[in-house]
Design a protein around this motif. Structure first.
Motif, PDB file in Angstrom:
ATOM      1  N   ASP A   6       0.845  -1.200   0.000  1.00 24.92           N
ATOM      2  CA  ASP A   6       0.000   0.000   0.000  1.00 24.92           C
ATOM      3  C   ASP A   6       0.879   1.249   0.000  1.00 24.92           C
ATOM      4  OD1 ASP A   6      -2.409  -1.513   0.581  1.00 24.92           O
ATOM      5  OD2 ASP A   6      -1.661  -1.697   2.623  1.00 24.92           O
ATOM      6  N   THR A   7       1.911   1.225   0.818  1.00 30.45           N
ATOM      7  CA  THR A   7       2.669   2.462   1.027  1.00 30.45           C
ATOM      8  C   THR A   7       3.591   2.799  -0.138  1.00 30.45           C
ATOM      9  OG1 THR A   7       4.206   1.169   2.346  1.00 30.45           O
ATOM     10  CG2 THR A   7       2.604   2.487   3.540  1.00 30.45           C
ATOM     11  N   VAL A   8       3.955   1.835  -0.975  1.00 26.33           N
ATOM     12  CA  VAL A   8       4.817   2.200  -2.109  1.00 26.33           C
ATOM     13  C   VAL A   8       4.117   3.195  -3.030  1.00 26.33           C
ATOM     14  CG1 VAL A   8       6.386   0.235  -2.291  1.00 26.33           C
ATOM     15  CG2 VAL A   8       4.192   0.108  -3.416  1.00 26.33           C
ATOM     16  N   LYS A   9       2.792   3.174  -3.019  1.00 30.85           N
ATOM     17  CA  LYS A   9       2.057   4.081  -3.911  1.00 30.85           C
ATOM     18  C   LYS A   9       1.833   5.447  -3.265  1.00 30.85           C
ATOM     19  CE  LYS A   9      -0.747   0.242  -5.356  1.00 30.85           C
ATOM     20  NZ  LYS A   9      -1.954  -0.269  -4.740  1.00 30.85           N
ATOM     21  N   MET A  10       2.231   5.587  -2.010  1.00 30.06           N
ATOM     22  CA  MET A  10       1.874   6.769  -1.232  1.00 30.06           C
ATOM     23  C   MET A  10       2.656   8.004  -1.673  1.00 30.06           C
ATOM     24  SD  MET A  10       1.657   6.402   2.797  1.00 30.06           S
ATOM     25  CE  MET A  10       3.390   6.447   3.178  1.00 30.06           C
ATOM     26  N   ASN A  11       1.960   9.114  -1.876  1.00 26.69           N
ATOM     27  CA  ASN A  11       2.634  10.345  -2.274  1.00 26.69           C
ATOM     28  C   ASN A  11       2.793  11.244  -1.044  1.00 26.69           C
ATOM     29  OD1 ASN A  11       3.350  12.820  -3.200  1.00 26.69           O
ATOM     30  ND2 ASN A  11       1.925  12.822  -4.934  1.00 26.69           N
ATOM     31  N   PRO A  12       4.061  11.478  -0.599  1.00 24.72           N
ATOM     32  CA  PRO A  12       4.259  12.244   0.640  1.00 24.72           C
ATOM     33  C   PRO A  12       3.805  13.699   0.532  1.00 24.72           C
ATOM     34  CG  PRO A  12       6.369  11.700  -0.367  1.00 24.72           C
ATOM     35  CD  PRO A  12       5.308  11.011  -1.174  1.00 24.72           C
ATOM     36  N   ASP A  13       3.571  14.183  -0.698  1.00 27.07           N
ATOM     37  CA  ASP A  13       3.055  15.554  -0.817  1.00 27.07           C
ATOM     38  C   ASP A  13       1.620  15.639  -0.316  1.00 27.07           C
ATOM     39  OD1 ASP A  13       5.376  16.398  -1.901  1.00 27.07           O
ATOM     40  OD2 ASP A  13       4.727  16.144  -3.985  1.00 27.07           O
ATOM     41  N   TYR A  14       0.926  14.515  -0.332  1.00 29.61           N
ATOM     42  CA  TYR A  14      -0.476  14.516   0.102  1.00 29.61           C
ATOM     43  C   TYR A  14      -0.680  13.850   1.459  1.00 29.61           C
ATOM     44  CZ  TYR A  14      -1.538  16.122  -4.575  1.00 29.61           C
ATOM     45  OH  TYR A  14      -1.600  16.864  -5.711  1.00 29.61           O
ATOM     46  N   VAL A  15       0.147  12.827   1.743  1.00 31.16           N
ATOM     47  CA  VAL A  15      -0.023  12.137   3.028  1.00 31.16           C
ATOM     48  C   VAL A  15       0.722  12.928   4.101  1.00 31.16           C
ATOM     49  CG1 VAL A  15       0.291   9.981   4.280  1.00 31.16           C
ATOM     50  CG2 VAL A  15      -0.185   9.926   1.830  1.00 31.16           C
ATOM     51  N   LYS A  16      -0.030  13.640   4.930  1.00 29.70           N
ATOM     52  CA  LYS A  16       0.586  14.517   5.935  1.00 29.70           C
ATOM     53  C   LYS A  16       0.705  13.831   7.282  1.00 29.70           C
ATOM     54  CE  LYS A  16       1.486  17.499   3.162  1.00 29.70           C
ATOM     55  NZ  LYS A  16       2.896  17.615   2.835  1.00 29.70           N
ATOM     56  N   GLY A  17       0.026  12.712   7.451  1.00 34.43           N
ATOM     57  CA  GLY A  17       0.101  11.977   8.704  1.00 34.43           C
ATOM     58  C   GLY A  17      -0.456  10.579   8.501  1.00 34.43           C
ATOM     59  N   ILE A  18      -0.065   9.663   9.398  1.00 32.43           N
ATOM     60  CA  ILE A  18      -0.553   8.285   9.288  1.00 32.43           C
ATOM     61  C   ILE A  18      -1.006   7.814  10.669  1.00 32.43           C
ATOM     62  CG2 ILE A  18       0.170   5.887   8.887  1.00 32.43           C
ATOM     63  CD1 ILE A  18       2.102   6.922   6.779  1.00 32.43           C
ATOM     64  N   ILE A  19      -2.169   7.198  10.707  1.00 29.38           N
ATOM     65  CA  ILE A  19      -2.654   6.577  11.945  1.00 29.38           C
ATOM     66  C   ILE A  19      -3.082   5.155  11.589  1.00 29.38           C
ATOM     67  CG2 ILE A  19      -4.450   6.626  13.726  1.00 29.38           C
ATOM     68  CD1 ILE A  19      -4.709   9.658  13.228  1.00 29.38           C
ATOM     69  N   THR A  20      -2.553   4.164  12.304  1.00 28.12           N
ATOM     70  CA  THR A  20      -3.034   2.801  12.041  1.00 28.12           C
ATOM     71  C   THR A  20      -3.471   2.145  13.343  1.00 28.12           C
ATOM     72  OG1 THR A  20      -0.853   1.764  12.224  1.00 28.12           O
ATOM     73  CG2 THR A  20      -1.518   2.453  10.039  1.00 28.12           C
ATOM     74  N   GLU A  21      -4.464   1.297  13.220  1.00 26.08           N
ATOM     75  CA  GLU A  21      -4.956   0.589  14.408  1.00 26.08           C
ATOM     76  C   GLU A  21      -3.956  -0.473  14.840  1.00 26.08           C
ATOM     77  OE1 GLU A  21      -8.821  -0.990  13.369  1.00 26.08           O
ATOM     78  OE2 GLU A  21      -9.797   0.873  13.970  1.00 26.08           O
ATOM     79  N   GLU A  22      -3.369  -1.145  13.862  1.00 26.88           N
ATOM     80  CA  GLU A  22      -2.415  -2.219  14.157  1.00 26.88           C
ATOM     81  C   GLU A  22      -0.992  -1.697  13.993  1.00 26.88           C
ATOM     82  OE1 GLU A  22      -3.397  -5.379  14.938  1.00 26.88           O
ATOM     83  OE2 GLU A  22      -5.499  -4.814  14.798  1.00 26.88           O
TER      84      GLU A  22
END
Ligand code: PEP
Ligand code: MG
Length: 533
Positions: A161-177
């Motif tokens: 999932d994260t290889v596709k992630m664009n850091p210009d848009y993803v400003k924070g990450i919260i995961t349950e696990e």
């Protein structure tokens, strides 16, 4: 407003943004059968979904070959025929007809001998999901295509999932696990994205677009904050930014302890872009280039030429030491185009060097590419998950075979290239004295070493409080490995996340660690710590 406290911070930072809930919707098929009179309507539903899917894939395929291949499959006559025949001849509803047809198609590719054809099964299943989402009228999430600047919230995020992630848009990450050394945390740190993981049940309290503040310094999340909280938050953010500025100013100082010991500070990266981000931090090299990301970003096993291009670019960007770790796939890291058989215990299964040694041609393709890149910088090769001297010898032998081939072909490479190994299994610790006689360097991978020594899954929130690299067993193991390495005159580094924890710096210096390699987001903090010790 709701306040949630989180025990551990995965990647520092303070951010307020709308949340994007990343959740794969339920794509299972409706199982009911249909009557004769319903058939035409079900066929129409399929044809309508096909039209939408084809249109979307046409749009996507303009910039990406992979979607071109998906488009061909979606337009394939036999696929449509298969679905329609199940509706008309077996009275299956459209969803069930689609699910079964896709599975039958995928199974044909699964059973082929040719690796390339086998890989197409994953494409077919992916297209099946596209169709099903259309039929069910649900949206599938996509981290490569976000609505704007968001905090991504998910149950868990995997490397695929994260290889596709664009850091210009993803400003924070919260995961349950997840735990602080799970791969999502490592990626967040290298991209400098604030992250809180293993926070427990939260998704059911979030909705897309809800305002969220996260303080990934103190470990606090506010859902739907009021004005006062937002104001307080802005002040904290300012203070955080001031401190970042102060740390930035320390970058021009080499990492030297107060008693004059120069410490090598290196970065862990997954691609050349990460190297570009790490260079301004005044690093001494790359202590870990996780080559598997190159495999994960592709839709096929990257060819020698494709890999060479990337490694050469990395070597040119980082003329100092560049340690490329050979493919470490398996465990929680899979490839969309390769069918890993389901395993009961994937972390104890077919991963890393085990796969490379079982798929020798693929391994040699990678070794040749790395060797060729070694003509352009100071490249070192590192083998992951080694448990026996035989594995190390076999890896060395294959590297030497590649060297001989390249020589015959008149290609340049560094004939004295160093071949090192990760120390991340209990077996490699127990045999450290023997390994030190054969390896050119060690790098301690505390992420896996901790999970294997303590029998505590690195990504399982339920046992996260038992996962600690400060456990005496882990500390003793590290001490033993450093001593064994130094006795044979080889350098011992660390590329596990412990190296990036300022709380561990004093201990590791005391144990004699030569090189600290970490996610870029931690380098400033470790430099600051070293300067004070
Ligand atoms: C480790 O296990 O410490 C390591 C650096 O490797 P990875 O996190 O990629 O498994
Ligand atoms: Mg590891």
């Amino acid at each position: 407003m709701e306040k949630i406290l989180v025990e551990k911070t995965a990647s520092r930072g303070i951010v307020a943004a709308p949340v994007y809930v990343y959740q794969e919707p339920d794509l299972s098929a409706d199982t009911g059968s249909i009557s004769k009179t319903q058939e035409p309507a079900e066929v129409q539903l399929f044809l309508k979904a096909k039209k939408e899917v084809v249109q979307e894939l046409k749009r996507l395929s303009e910039g990406n070959e992979l979607f071109g291949a998906h488009l061909e499959i979606a337009e394939d006559f036999t696929l449509s025929e298969g679905v329609i025949s199940k509706i008309q001849n077996e009275q299956k509803n459209v969803q069930l007809a689609l699910q079964e047809t896709i599975e039958e198609f995928a199974a044909i590719f699964d059973s082929m001998d040719d690796e390339y054809m086998k890989e197409r099964a994953a494409d077919i299943r992916d297209i099946g999901k596209r169709f099903m989402a259309e039929l069910k009228g649900v949206k599938r999430p996509d981290l490569g295509n976000l609505p704007g600047e968001v905090i991504v919230a998910a149950k868990d995020l995997y490397p695929s999932d994260t290889v596709k992630m664009n850091p210009d848009y993803v400003k924070g990450i919260i995961t349950e696990e997840g735990g602080v050394t799970s791969h999502v945390s490592i990626i967040a740190r290298s991209l400098n994205i604030p992250a809180l993981v293993g926070v427990g049940r939260i998704l059911d309290r979030l909705s897309d677009g809800m305002q969220v503040c996260m303080d990934a310094e103190a470990g606090v999340i506010f859902l739907d904050p009021d004005e006062d909280t937002l104001e307080e938050f802005r002040k904290k953010k300012e203070e955080f930014e001031k401190r970042q500025e102060y740390l930035k100013n320390l970058r021009n100082q080499p990492a030297v302890t107060r008693d004059g010991k120069r410490i090598s500070l290196c970065a862990n990266v997954g691609n050349p872009e990460d190297i570009q981000r790490a260079i301004p931090m005044n690093i001494d090299g790359i202590g870990l280039f996780r080559s598997e990301f190159l495999y994960m970003e592709n839709d096929h096993f990257p060819t020698e030429e494709e890999q060479f291009e990337v490694y050469r670019e990395a070597a040119k960007l980082c003329p100092k030491e560049l340690t490329i770790r050979t493919l470490d796939i398996g465990g929680d890291k899979d490839l969309s185009y390769f069918d890993f058989e389901k395993e009961e215990n994937p972390f104890l299964g077919w991963r890393a060097i085990r796969i490379s040694l079982d798929m020798k041609e693929m391994f040699k393709t990678q070794l040749r590419a790395i060797l060729r890149a070694s003509a352009f910088g100071h490249v070192r090769i590192m083998f992951p998950m080694i448990i026996s001297p035989e594995e190390l010898r076999e890896s060395r032998k294959l590297t030497e075979e590649c060297m001989a081939e390249l020589k015959m072909e008149g290609r340049e490479f560094d004939e004295k290239i160093e071949l090192g190994m990760m120390i991340e299994t209990p077996a490699s610790v127990m045999l450290a004295e023997d390994f030190a006689k054969e390896a050119d360097f060690f790098s301690i991978g505390t992420n896996d070493l901790t999970q294997y020594l303590l029998a505590v899954d690195r990504g399982n929130r339920k046992v996260a409080d038992r996962y600690s690299y400060f456990h005496p067993a882990v500390v003793k193991a590290i001490s033993r490995v450093i001593e064994a390495g130094h006795k044979e005159g080889i350098k011992v580094g660390m590329c596990g996340e412990m190296a990036g924890d300022p709380g561990a710096t004093m201990l590791l210096l005391d144990l004699g660690l030569d090189e600290f390699s970490m996610s870029a987001g931690n380098i400033d903090y470790i430099r600051e710590k070293i300067l004070t010790l």
